[in-house]
Design a protein around this motif. Structure first.
Motif, mmCIF file in Angstrom:
data_model
loop_
_atom_site.group_PDB
_atom_site.id
_atom_site.type_symbol
_atom_site.label_atom_id
_atom_site.label_comp_id
_atom_site.label_asym_id
_atom_site.label_seq_id
_atom_site.Cartn_x
_atom_site.Cartn_y
_atom_site.Cartn_z
ATOM 1 N N SER A 124 -2.322 18.354 -10.273
ATOM 2 C CA SER A 124 -3.149 17.886 -9.400
ATOM 3 C C SER A 124 -3.848 17.720 -10.517
ATOM 4 N N GLY A 125 -4.731 16.774 -9.562
ATOM 5 C CA GLY A 125 -6.322 16.600 -10.343
ATOM 6 C C GLY A 125 -5.886 14.618 -10.393
ATOM 7 N N LEU A 126 -7.042 13.936 -10.442
ATOM 8 C CA LEU A 126 -6.592 12.308 -10.438
ATOM 9 C C LEU A 126 -5.910 12.153 -11.649
ATOM 10 N N GLU A 127 -6.344 12.288 -12.316
ATOM 11 C CA GLU A 127 -6.104 11.481 -14.132
ATOM 12 C C GLU A 127 -4.526 11.567 -14.383
ATOM 13 N N PRO A 128 -4.200 13.035 -14.414
ATOM 14 C CA PRO A 128 -2.843 12.956 -14.736
ATOM 15 C C PRO A 128 -2.376 12.174 -13.794
ATOM 16 N N ASN A 129 -2.214 11.634 -12.276
ATOM 17 C CA ASN A 129 -1.399 10.840 -11.541
ATOM 18 C C ASN A 129 -1.823 9.854 -10.907
ATOM 19 N N ARG A 130 -2.875 8.787 -11.989
ATOM 20 C CA ARG A 130 -3.500 7.816 -11.736
ATOM 21 C C ARG A 130 -2.077 6.279 -11.769
ATOM 22 N N LYS A 131 -1.807 6.664 -12.497
ATOM 23 C CA LYS A 131 -0.768 5.348 -12.482
ATOM 24 C C LYS A 131 0.372 5.703 -11.596
ATOM 25 N N ASN A 132 1.011 6.496 -11.253
ATOM 26 C CA ASN A 132 1.709 7.296 -10.329
ATOM 27 C C ASN A 132 0.895 5.944 -8.949
ATOM 28 N N LEU A 133 -0.031 6.702 -8.796
ATOM 29 C CA LEU A 133 -0.343 6.885 -7.375
ATOM 30 C C LEU A 133 -1.016 4.789 -7.530
ATOM 31 N N GLU A 134 -2.157 4.394 -8.486
ATOM 32 C CA GLU A 134 -2.137 2.369 -8.574
ATOM 33 C C GLU A 134 -0.730 1.972 -8.551
ATOM 34 N N ASP A 135 0.955 2.028 -8.918
ATOM 35 C CA ASP A 135 2.038 1.676 -8.628
ATOM 36 C C ASP A 135 1.978 2.126 -7.648
ATOM 37 N N PHE A 136 2.027 3.122 -6.903
ATOM 38 C CA PHE A 136 2.315 3.000 -5.194
ATOM 39 C C PHE A 136 1.565 2.090 -4.296
ATOM 40 N N ILE A 137 0.078 2.370 -4.712
ATOM 41 C CA ILE A 137 -0.964 1.033 -3.766
ATOM 42 C C ILE A 137 -0.216 -0.465 -4.525
ATOM 43 N N GLY A 138 0.304 -0.443 -5.268
ATOM 44 C CA GLY A 138 0.541 -1.710 -5.257
ATOM 45 C C GLY A 138 1.760 -2.000 -4.737
ATOM 46 N N TYR A 139 2.735 -0.720 -4.416
ATOM 47 C CA TYR A 139 3.947 -0.853 -3.400
ATOM 48 C C TYR A 139 3.445 -1.609 -2.412
ATOM 49 N N CYS A 140 2.977 -0.852 -1.830
ATOM 50 C CA CYS A 140 2.177 -0.685 0.013
ATOM 51 C C CYS A 140 1.374 -1.934 -0.162
ATOM 52 N N VAL A 141 0.472 -2.780 -1.193
ATOM 53 C CA VAL A 141 -0.211 -4.219 -1.077
ATOM 54 C C VAL A 141 1.501 -5.376 -0.308
ATOM 55 N N ASP A 142 2.761 -5.483 -1.790
ATOM 56 C CA ASP A 142 3.394 -6.123 -1.259
ATOM 57 C C ASP A 142 3.696 -5.645 0.057
ATOM 58 N N GLN A 143 4.444 -4.635 0.393
ATOM 59 C CA GLN A 143 5.346 -4.455 1.051
ATOM 60 C C GLN A 143 4.583 -4.644 2.376
ATOM 61 N N HIS A 144 3.437 -4.979 2.671
ATOM 62 C CA HIS A 144 2.145 -5.152 3.597
ATOM 63 C C HIS A 144 1.674 -3.903 4.288
ATOM 64 N N VAL A 145 1.944 -3.197 4.252
ATOM 65 C CA VAL A 145 1.104 -1.496 4.563
ATOM 66 C C VAL A 145 -0.291 -1.718 4.347
ATOM 67 N N LEU A 146 -0.670 -2.086 3.368
ATOM 68 C CA LEU A 146 -1.937 -2.699 2.969
ATOM 69 C C LEU A 146 -2.319 -3.774 3.130
ATOM 70 N N ASP A 147 -3.092 -4.021 3.509
ATOM 71 C CA ASP A 147 -3.791 -5.523 3.672
ATOM 72 C C ASP A 147 -4.327 -6.217 1.868
#
Length: 323
Positions: free
Chosen positions: A288-311
């Motif tokens: 758990s925690g943000l730092e061990p999971n930051r890259k995972n979360l940043e990559d996934f947010i990038g996926y969401c933007v590319d797929q228009h799940v996020l604007d």
């Protein structure tokens, strides 16, 4: 006067078992009542956990879909924040199934094919689409998507997307067997689909090698779910977030200790599998925690933007509470 309690909805995983039966309660916060609420299948306290938390606000806290949580935050959901607790993780490569009639031998063969998914916004759908594009060069725009269900968080994905709703009564097993759809991606596939010799195969039959390489290349076991908490509770109980993180970490450590017993699980070689995973992946892929999971979360947010799940991109530190 009845004692106040906080209702936390989670699924019934081995790492959550101690939360249900130990009865340990942290000091300085109301009594925590953990509810067994599933997605598929339903649990003791029902089903549709994501909708009941993100849309209906039924619980004080709940395990929810990462993608739907991010979409809800972007659309103005300010009364809820995710803690850096990640109850569910999956590799997308282990959840892509193909009809033997479709003659799909590699990810590139998915181009132009009809692929059924639970919904476009489901975290596994987003992860699989993103992984296919990033790691295999298969753009999600070149696939015809068939969604079984409507989105948890309503969203207009714009033009240019091949997306249709499956008819009522859609059965993915039958559709794959008949060739009505060419492939299927789902975080909770029916058991019949996963059984060998039924005219359905995994896109990645050497899944152990594939997921091991994924972990080596990207450094994480992909996050599916987060624990969301209503923000007014944090003002009333300043120690609540830290106490919840500690409870979940302790429960996970307790569950891990179960597997010291080679016969704890009904899976014959569960202990041997654990030893191999430690060797092939890491001693702890569930941090758990943000730092061990930051890259995972940043990559996934990038996926969401590319797929228009996020604007637009959102910063990890804005979407999660630092604990």
């Amino acid at each position: 006067m009845q004692e106040e309690s906080l209702r936390i909805a989670i699924d019934l995983y081995d790492r959550h078992l101690p939360l249900f039966y130990e009865g340990r309660q942290p000091e300085g916060v109301p009594r925590l009542k953990f509810l067994e609420v599933g997605m598929v299948p339903p649990r003791r306290h029902g089903v549709q956990r994501h909708r009941r938390m993100l849309v209906e606000r039924e619980f004080d806290g709940a395990e929810v879909s990462l993608a739907s949580y991010l979409a809800a935050r972007e659309q103005g959901m300010s009364d809820m924040i995710a803690l850096p607790i990640f109850p569910r993780r999956l590799f997308s490569q282990n959840h892509i199934f193909v009809s033997d009639k479709a003659n799909i031998q590699s990810p590139a063969d998915l181009v132009g094919k009809r692929v059924a998914i639970w919904a476009f916004q489901v975290t596994m759908s987003v992860l699989a689409k993103g992984d296919l594009k990033r790691d295999y060069g298969v753009d999600w725009r070149d696939i015809k998507w068939v969604a079984q269900n409507k989105e948890e968080i309503e969203k207009d994905y714009g033009g240019g997307l091949h997306l249709e709703r499956a008819p009522d009564g859609f059965d993915p097993y039958t559709a794959l067997r008949d060739g009505t759809v060419d492939a299927y991606i789902n975080p909770h596939p029916p058991e019949a689909i996963m059984m060998p010799g039924n005219g359905i195969s995994r896109l990645f039959p050497r899944w152990e090698e594939t997921t091991r390489d994924y972990f080596k290349n990207h450094g994480y076991f992909p996050i599916m779910h987060v624990l969301a908490l209503k923000t007014p509770l944090l003002e009333r109980y300043p120690t609540l977030a830290a106490e919840l993180c500690n409870l979940f970490d302790t429960a996970r450590a307790t569950a891990r200790d179960y597997y010291i017993d080679a016969n704890f699980s009904m899976i014959m070689h569960s202990r041997n599998t654990l030893e191999r995973e430690i060797q092939d992946y890491a001693s702890d892929t569930w941090q758990s925690g943000l730092e061990p999971n930051r890259k995972n979360l940043e990559d996934f947010i990038g996926y969401c933007v590319d797929q228009h799940v996020l604007d637009r991109p959102t910063a990890v530190d804005d979407a999660f509470l630092a604990v």
